[in-house]
Design an enzyme around this catalytic site. Structure first.
Site, PDB file in Angstrom:
ATOM      1  N   ASP A  61      -4.321 -12.980   3.993  1.00  0.00           N
ATOM      2  CA  ASP A  61      -5.597 -12.411   4.431  1.00  0.00           C
ATOM      3  C   ASP A  61      -6.761 -12.880   3.563  1.00  0.00           C
ATOM      4  OD1 ASP A  61      -4.654 -10.990   2.281  1.00  0.00           O
ATOM      5  OD2 ASP A  61      -4.668  -9.046   3.260  1.00  0.00           O
ATOM      6  N   HIS A 100       0.815  -1.220   0.000  1.00  0.00           N
ATOM      7  CA  HIS A 100       0.000   0.000   0.000  1.00  0.00           C
ATOM      8  C   HIS A 100       0.846   1.267   0.000  1.00  0.00           C
ATOM      9  CE1 HIS A 100      -3.497  -2.415   0.465  1.00  0.00           C
ATOM     10  NE2 HIS A 100      -3.192  -2.820   1.684  1.00  0.00           N
ATOM     11  N   ASP A 140      -2.443 -10.925  -2.295  1.00  0.00           N
ATOM     12  CA  ASP A 140      -3.015 -10.438  -1.049  1.00  0.00           C
ATOM     13  C   ASP A 140      -4.479 -10.084  -1.319  1.00  0.00           C
ATOM     14  OD1 ASP A 140      -1.888  -9.009   1.719  1.00  0.00           O
ATOM     15  OD2 ASP A 140      -3.627  -7.969   0.877  1.00  0.00           O
ATOM     16  N   HIS A 170      -6.058  -7.544  -0.498  1.00  0.00           N
ATOM     17  CA  HIS A 170      -6.217  -6.120  -0.756  1.00  0.00           C
ATOM     18  C   HIS A 170      -5.469  -5.712  -2.024  1.00  0.00           C
ATOM     19  CE1 HIS A 170      -6.854  -6.618   3.589  1.00  0.00           C
ATOM     20  NE2 HIS A 170      -7.693  -5.605   3.482  1.00  0.00           N
TER      21      HIS A 170
END
Length: 356
Positions: A281, A164, A201, A203
């Protein structure tokens, strides 16, 4: 894991002479004895300070527990693990602006990035020592992993994957853009010109997407839940191959999507290095990822990506990235054990594949 736009064209672009000089003078690439295996970890990775780490759902002791599981299982000897150096300011300036790095000298800014408000109340010297220093060690690990992967065929940084964070903005527990830094170092030092990011991931990896928004040397395959953080619609425009996985997706459907995605990627781009962001995740029950992938499904996912690289003789770097349940560490360790049993990696020190 749960910015300002555009490519790293100011102090952080490996086409920029000062960035190139920083890369060439960096100590982060060093020769690793052949007796060691390409598994990178330092006890400095783990974040523990006055219990503040418990205020974020991320398990900040995950990295050490992964290694302990591997050691206790007899698959890895502690003396064979590679310890990286800390990424210093000159290394970070390859991608990050001075203004961004200076902003981390304010505890409130770090608190916002790591999503733990009480960090804002701590003296910045403590924040740097107990929060940012562990991150910088992990950045050093990610950067070194590319060199090791080129030499051995694969490397696992038991940490990193701060996808991120972009050149000018952190967030989502990501303070430094280790993936972008790793790629710039590799393009300059490893005689390669094409890199594929496979980001699995849960995200979206909006940080590296912004950093390589118009860089044709980097191909991004991002398979993510579109309805959770970071909801970065600008960065989505920069994904070469976008695979959106709706919340509640289960193992069989997920792995089917992955098979198709890898098939498309193989026909679209011919990389000389793969950066695999292997967040856990996606696990069933993860409070942030909201997918329903089983532990065995994660092992199969990792196996598919390693097989993709092995079949094409492409060096692969694996990063552990996000994962917000205590069970993640065991799931990752079990997946690494599975890779070893399937002979996709060898971590007993007897096999080193040199990639040319």
């Amino acid at each position: 894991m749960g910015g300002e736009s555009s490519k790293t064209s100011e102090p952080g672009n490996d086409g920029n002479e000062s960035a190139r000089n920083r890369i060439l003078s960096s100590k982060l690439y060093f020769d690793v004895p052949s007796s060691k295996v390409p598994v990178i970890y330092s006890s400095s990775y783990d974040i523990a300070f006055l219990g503040i780490e418990k205020l974020h759902p991320f398990d900040s002791s995950k990295w050490g527990r992964i290694c302990r599981f591997l050691i206790n299982d007899g698959i890895l000897d502690k003396k064979d693990i590679v310890e990286p150096l800390e990424a210093e300011r000159e290394d970070l300036l390859v991608v990050h602006s001075k203004a961004y790095l200076d902003s981390l000298k304010t505890s409130l800014n770090v608190a916002t990035i790591v999503e733990v408000p009480p960090v804002a109340l701590l003296p910045n010297c403590l924040v740097d020592k107990h929060v940012l220093y562990p991150f910088r060690k992990q950045v050093g690990g990610t950067i070194l992993a590319a060199k090791l992967a080129k030499e051995r065929g694969w490397a696992i940084n038991v940490g990193g994957g701060f996808h991120h964070c972009s050149a000018r903005k952190g967030g989502g527990f990501c303070a430094y853009a280790d993936i972008s830094l790793c790629i710039h170092f590799a393009l300059t030092r490893l005689n390669i010109s094409r890199v594929m990011i496979i980001d699995l991931d849960a995200h979206q990896g909006n940080g590296h997407e912004k950093d390589f928004s118009d860089d044709r040397r980097v191909y991004i395959l991002d398979m993510y839940n579109p309805n959770i953080y970071p909801l970065d619609y600008e960065a989505r425009r920069y994904i070469n191959q976008k695979v959106e996985v709706e919340g509640g997706t289960e193992t069989i459907g997920y792995l089917s999507k992955l098979d198709e995605a890898l098939k498309v990627a193989a026909g679209a781009f011919d990389p000389e290095l793969i950066i695999y962001n292997a967040g856990t995740d996606i696990l069933d029950g993860d409070p942030l990822g909201r997918l329903k992938i089983s532990p065995d499904g994660i092992a199969t996912r990792d196996e598919k990506v390693f097989m993709f690289a092995r079949e094409r003789t492409i060096p692969l770097v694996m990063l552990t990235s996000g994962g917000y349940m205590k069970s993640s560490a065991k799931v990752i360790a079990d997946s690494i054990i599975n890779l070893s049993r399937k002979s996709l990696i060898t971590i007993d020190g007897t096999q080193n594949i040199t990639m040319t």
